[in-house]
Write a protein that holds these residues in place. Structure first.
Motif, PDB file in Angstrom:
ATOM      1  N   LEU A 213       0.823  -1.208   0.000  1.00 58.71           N
ATOM      2  CA  LEU A 213       0.000   0.000   0.000  1.00 58.71           C
ATOM      3  C   LEU A 213       0.856   1.257   0.000  1.00 58.71           C
ATOM      4  O   LEU A 213       0.321   2.361   0.001  1.00 58.71           O
ATOM      5  CB  LEU A 213      -0.924   0.001   1.228  1.00 58.71           C
ATOM      6  CG  LEU A 213      -1.844  -1.211   1.388  1.00 58.71           C
ATOM      7  CD1 LEU A 213      -2.713  -1.056   2.629  1.00 58.71           C
ATOM      8  CD2 LEU A 213      -2.707  -1.396   0.160  1.00 58.71           C
ATOM      9  N   LEU A 214       2.169   1.106  -0.009  1.00 60.54           N
ATOM     10  CA  LEU A 214       3.054   2.264   0.118  1.00 60.54           C
ATOM     11  C   LEU A 214       3.132   3.077  -1.168  1.00 60.54           C
ATOM     12  O   LEU A 214       3.535   4.235  -1.133  1.00 60.54           O
ATOM     13  CB  LEU A 214       4.461   1.787   0.516  1.00 60.54           C
ATOM     14  CG  LEU A 214       4.551   1.111   1.888  1.00 60.54           C
ATOM     15  CD1 LEU A 214       5.945   0.561   2.108  1.00 60.54           C
ATOM     16  CD2 LEU A 214       4.190   2.104   2.989  1.00 60.54           C
ATOM     17  N   ALA A 215       2.780   2.459  -2.304  1.00 59.02           N
ATOM     18  CA  ALA A 215       2.860   3.191  -3.573  1.00 59.02           C
ATOM     19  C   ALA A 215       1.480   3.504  -4.140  1.00 59.02           C
ATOM     20  O   ALA A 215       1.354   3.810  -5.324  1.00 59.02           O
ATOM     21  CB  ALA A 215       3.668   2.373  -4.590  1.00 59.02           C
ATOM     22  N   THR A 216       0.447   3.404  -3.302  1.00 56.15           N
ATOM     23  CA  THR A 216      -0.901   3.663  -3.815  1.00 56.15           C
ATOM     24  C   THR A 216      -1.073   5.124  -4.198  1.00 56.15           C
ATOM     25  O   THR A 216      -0.532   6.028  -3.565  1.00 56.15           O
ATOM     26  CB  THR A 216      -1.957   3.273  -2.762  1.00 56.15           C
ATOM     27  OG1 THR A 216      -3.250   3.482  -3.309  1.00 56.15           O
ATOM     28  CG2 THR A 216      -1.803   4.103  -1.485  1.00 56.15           C
ATOM     29  N   GLU A 217      -1.790   5.335  -5.276  1.00 56.87           N
ATOM     30  CA  GLU A 217      -2.091   6.685  -5.747  1.00 56.87           C
ATOM     31  C   GLU A 217      -3.577   7.001  -5.607  1.00 56.87           C
ATOM     32  O   GLU A 217      -4.067   7.998  -6.145  1.00 56.87           O
ATOM     33  CB  GLU A 217      -1.664   6.833  -7.214  1.00 56.87           C
ATOM     34  CG  GLU A 217      -0.160   6.647  -7.429  1.00 56.87           C
ATOM     35  CD  GLU A 217       0.232   6.751  -8.879  1.00 56.87           C
ATOM     36  OE1 GLU A 217      -0.680   6.870  -9.722  1.00 56.87           O
ATOM     37  OE2 GLU A 217       1.446   6.728  -9.174  1.00 56.87           O
ATOM     38  N   LYS A 218      -4.278   6.158  -4.894  1.00 56.45           N
ATOM     39  CA  LYS A 218      -5.711   6.348  -4.730  1.00 56.45           C
ATOM     40  C   LYS A 218      -5.989   7.427  -3.688  1.00 56.45           C
ATOM     41  O   LYS A 218      -5.191   7.647  -2.769  1.00 56.45           O
ATOM     42  CB  LYS A 218      -6.378   5.038  -4.337  1.00 56.45           C
ATOM     43  CG  LYS A 218      -6.286   3.967  -5.421  1.00 56.45           C
ATOM     44  CD  LYS A 218      -7.082   2.743  -5.057  1.00 56.45           C
ATOM     45  CE  LYS A 218      -7.005   1.705  -6.175  1.00 56.45           C
ATOM     46  NZ  LYS A 218      -7.587   2.193  -7.435  1.00 56.45           N
ATOM     47  N   SER A 219      -7.142   8.041  -3.836  1.00 52.15           N
ATOM     48  CA  SER A 219      -7.545   9.092  -2.892  1.00 52.15           C
ATOM     49  C   SER A 219      -8.110   8.459  -1.631  1.00 52.15           C
ATOM     50  O   SER A 219      -8.327   7.232  -1.561  1.00 52.15           O
ATOM     51  CB  SER A 219      -8.599   9.982  -3.553  1.00 52.15           C
ATOM     52  OG  SER A 219      -9.780   9.229  -3.827  1.00 52.15           O
ATOM     53  N   VAL A 253      -3.610   5.269   5.724  1.00 52.71           N
ATOM     54  CA  VAL A 253      -2.972   4.621   4.578  1.00 52.71           C
ATOM     55  C   VAL A 253      -2.435   5.668   3.609  1.00 52.71           C
ATOM     56  O   VAL A 253      -1.299   5.563   3.120  1.00 52.71           O
ATOM     57  CB  VAL A 253      -3.967   3.681   3.871  1.00 52.71           C
ATOM     58  CG1 VAL A 253      -3.373   3.149   2.567  1.00 52.71           C
ATOM     59  CG2 VAL A 253      -4.350   2.526   4.789  1.00 52.71           C
ATOM     60  N   LYS A 254      -3.240   6.698   3.336  1.00 57.46           N
ATOM     61  CA  LYS A 254      -2.825   7.725   2.387  1.00 57.46           C
ATOM     62  C   LYS A 254      -1.620   8.494   2.905  1.00 57.46           C
ATOM     63  O   LYS A 254      -0.641   8.709   2.160  1.00 57.46           O
ATOM     64  CB  LYS A 254      -3.993   8.672   2.128  1.00 57.46           C
ATOM     65  CG  LYS A 254      -3.721   9.735   1.068  1.00 57.46           C
ATOM     66  CD  LYS A 254      -3.480   9.095  -0.279  1.00 57.46           C
ATOM     67  CE  LYS A 254      -3.289  10.155  -1.350  1.00 57.46           C
ATOM     68  NZ  LYS A 254      -3.025   9.561  -2.696  1.00 57.46           N
ATOM     69  N   GLU A 255      -1.640   8.903   4.153  1.00 61.34           N
ATOM     70  CA  GLU A 255      -0.527   9.679   4.716  1.00 61.34           C
ATOM     71  C   GLU A 255       0.745   8.842   4.802  1.00 61.34           C
ATOM     72  O   GLU A 255       1.844   9.340   4.538  1.00 61.34           O
ATOM     73  CB  GLU A 255      -0.923  10.204   6.105  1.00 61.34           C
ATOM     74  CG  GLU A 255      -2.036  11.247   6.067  1.00 61.34           C
ATOM     75  CD  GLU A 255      -2.487  11.668   7.454  1.00 61.34           C
ATOM     76  OE1 GLU A 255      -1.812  11.268   8.433  1.00 61.34           O
ATOM     77  OE2 GLU A 255      -3.504  12.370   7.571  1.00 61.34           O
ATOM     78  N   THR A 256       0.612   7.562   5.158  1.00 62.44           N
ATOM     79  CA  THR A 256       1.792   6.697   5.244  1.00 62.44           C
ATOM     80  C   THR A 256       2.395   6.484   3.865  1.00 62.44           C
ATOM     81  O   THR A 256       3.623   6.475   3.701  1.00 62.44           O
ATOM     82  CB  THR A 256       1.422   5.346   5.867  1.00 62.44           C
ATOM     83  OG1 THR A 256       0.812   5.543   7.132  1.00 62.44           O
ATOM     84  CG2 THR A 256       2.652   4.476   6.043  1.00 62.44           C
ATOM     85  N   ALA A 257       1.557   6.292   2.850  1.00 67.42           N
ATOM     86  CA  ALA A 257       2.052   6.109   1.489  1.00 67.42           C
ATOM     87  C   ALA A 257       2.757   7.354   0.987  1.00 67.42           C
ATOM     88  O   ALA A 257       3.800   7.272   0.331  1.00 67.42           O
ATOM     89  CB  ALA A 257       0.888   5.740   0.562  1.00 67.42           C
ATOM     90  N   GLY A 262       7.572   5.618  -2.963  1.00 66.87           N
ATOM     91  CA  GLY A 262       8.674   4.922  -3.617  1.00 66.87           C
ATOM     92  C   GLY A 262       9.276   3.844  -2.761  1.00 66.87           C
ATOM     93  O   GLY A 262      10.185   3.147  -3.178  1.00 66.87           O
ATOM     94  N   GLY A 263       8.792   3.657  -1.509  1.00 65.87           N
ATOM     95  CA  GLY A 263       9.402   2.662  -0.639  1.00 65.87           C
ATOM     96  C   GLY A 263       8.839   1.294  -0.800  1.00 65.87           C
ATOM     97  O   GLY A 263       9.448   0.334  -0.380  1.00 65.87           O
ATOM     98  N   GLY A 264       7.654   1.145  -1.417  1.00 63.95           N
ATOM     99  CA  GLY A 264       7.038  -0.193  -1.505  1.00 63.95           C
ATOM    100  C   GLY A 264       7.092  -0.703  -2.909  1.00 63.95           C
ATOM    101  O   GLY A 264       7.417  -0.014  -3.859  1.00 63.95           O
ATOM    102  N   SER A 265       6.776  -1.963  -3.075  1.00 67.03           N
ATOM    103  CA  SER A 265       6.747  -2.616  -4.370  1.00 67.03           C
ATOM    104  C   SER A 265       5.338  -3.038  -4.678  1.00 67.03           C
ATOM    105  O   SER A 265       4.627  -3.491  -3.811  1.00 67.03           O
ATOM    106  CB  SER A 265       7.660  -3.847  -4.385  1.00 67.03           C
ATOM    107  OG  SER A 265       7.222  -4.783  -3.451  1.00 67.03           O
ATOM    108  N   GLY A 266       4.934  -2.898  -5.923  1.00 67.96           N
ATOM    109  CA  GLY A 266       3.580  -3.300  -6.312  1.00 67.96           C
ATOM    110  C   GLY A 266       2.598  -2.218  -5.970  1.00 67.96           C
ATOM    111  O   GLY A 266       2.339  -1.921  -4.826  1.00 67.96           O
ATOM    112  N   GLY A 267       2.033  -1.545  -6.947  1.00 62.27           N
ATOM    113  CA  GLY A 267       1.143  -0.430  -6.716  1.00 62.27           C
ATOM    114  C   GLY A 267      -0.108  -0.819  -6.009  1.00 62.27           C
ATOM    115  O   GLY A 267      -0.566  -1.933  -6.049  1.00 62.27           O
TER     116      GLY A 267
END
Length: 274
Positions: A213-219, A253-257, A262-267
């Motif tokens: 969930l670190l690379a999520t771009e969802k709102s 989740v949003k703030e942590t991402a 760029g720290g996680g793998s898999g969007g």
């Protein structure tokens, strides 16, 4: 000796008995027919075993087995597979009358009959000759077993997309070594711990085909909708808290991402994202 009195033997302790050493029999009179177990036969066995072992070690060093994710009993999406030497038995369980309601037949009866036939082969065919043509029962059972094993293994391997499986389950060492900052004091951390941590990890890094969930771009609103209604392989109803906790979870989740972009793998757009 008198007639009718039998024969009597008298021993003399002054005569020493001749004791011979236990030496192997000389088989030179029977060339090519038999040989001494030690050292002739056993030495050949050792040499053959050593050549096979060295070859096997070289093969393992040249093509090591791929590592998958660590065992996670909470990950119900992971599909385990047996090692290659058990794939032929695994393939049997896929057939109609060897799986499901007939699992006992596929798992116990059929392998038991097959291995039992191989064990009985030496007793069913007791011909003294060593030629293959003179041992039809033992040779036939062995050829049938080898052919069935090769065919079932081939069928099992061809039915699995190992490339996709490697992408789904291979351990991402770089992602594991990445230090992620997680604010455990955030109001939404408790909701994440109760609803999402078992699938997406303590640091939102994901596991297996449960994406990071670190690379999520969802709102925030999209994250809320996914947590309630699911997405991809993630079923609906995962989140069981209040509306306020849902809002806090999505913000966490949003703030942590964003803090670890760029720290996680898999969007996070993949199936199963919270």
């Amino acid at each position: 000796m008198h007639r009718g009195k039998g024969m009597k033997f008298v021993g003399d302790s002054r005569i020493k008995a001749n004791k011979t050493q236990n030496v192997p029999k000389d088989y030179s009179e029977y060339p090519g027919r038999t040989e001494a177990f030690w050292p002739n036969f056993l030495l050949k066995e050792w040499l053959t075993g050593s050549v096979f072992l060295i070859g096997f070690l070289i093969l393992v060093a040249a093509h090591p087995s791929p590592l998958e994710q660590q065992a996670d009993p909470t990950n119900a999406s992971y599909i385990p597979l047996p090692d290659w030497y058990f794939l032929f038995i695994y393939q049997i369980l896929k057939y109609q009358f060897a799986g499901g309601e007939y699992i006992v037949i596929g798992a116990i009866v059929m392998p038991g009959l097959a291995f039992g036939a191989l064990l009985l082969a030496p007793f069913l065919d007791r011909a003294p000759g060593r030629r293959v043509s003179k041992r039809p029962i033992a040779t036939g059972l062995m050829l049938l077993g080898v052919a069935a094993t090769i065919w079932l293994t081939y069928e099992s391997v061809s039915s699995v997309d190992y490339q996709q499986r490697a992408e789904d389950y291979t351990v991402d060492v770089a992602a594991q070594e990445t230090e992620v900052e997680v604010n455990t004091d955030h109001a939404g951390y408790g909701a994440y711990e109760a609803n999402c941590m078992s699938c997406h990890g303590e640091q939102l890094q994901g596991s297996g085909n449960n994406p990071s969930l670190l690379a999520t771009e969802k709102s925030v609103e999209e994250i809320q909708d996914i947590a309630v209604n699911g997405i991809g392989s993630m079923p609906e109803g995962i989140f069981g808290g209040s509306d306020e906790e849902l809002q806090q979870l999505a913000e966490f989740v949003k703030e942590t991402a964003e803090a670890n972009s760029g720290g996680g793998s898999g969007g996070g757009s993949g199936g199963g994202s919270h």
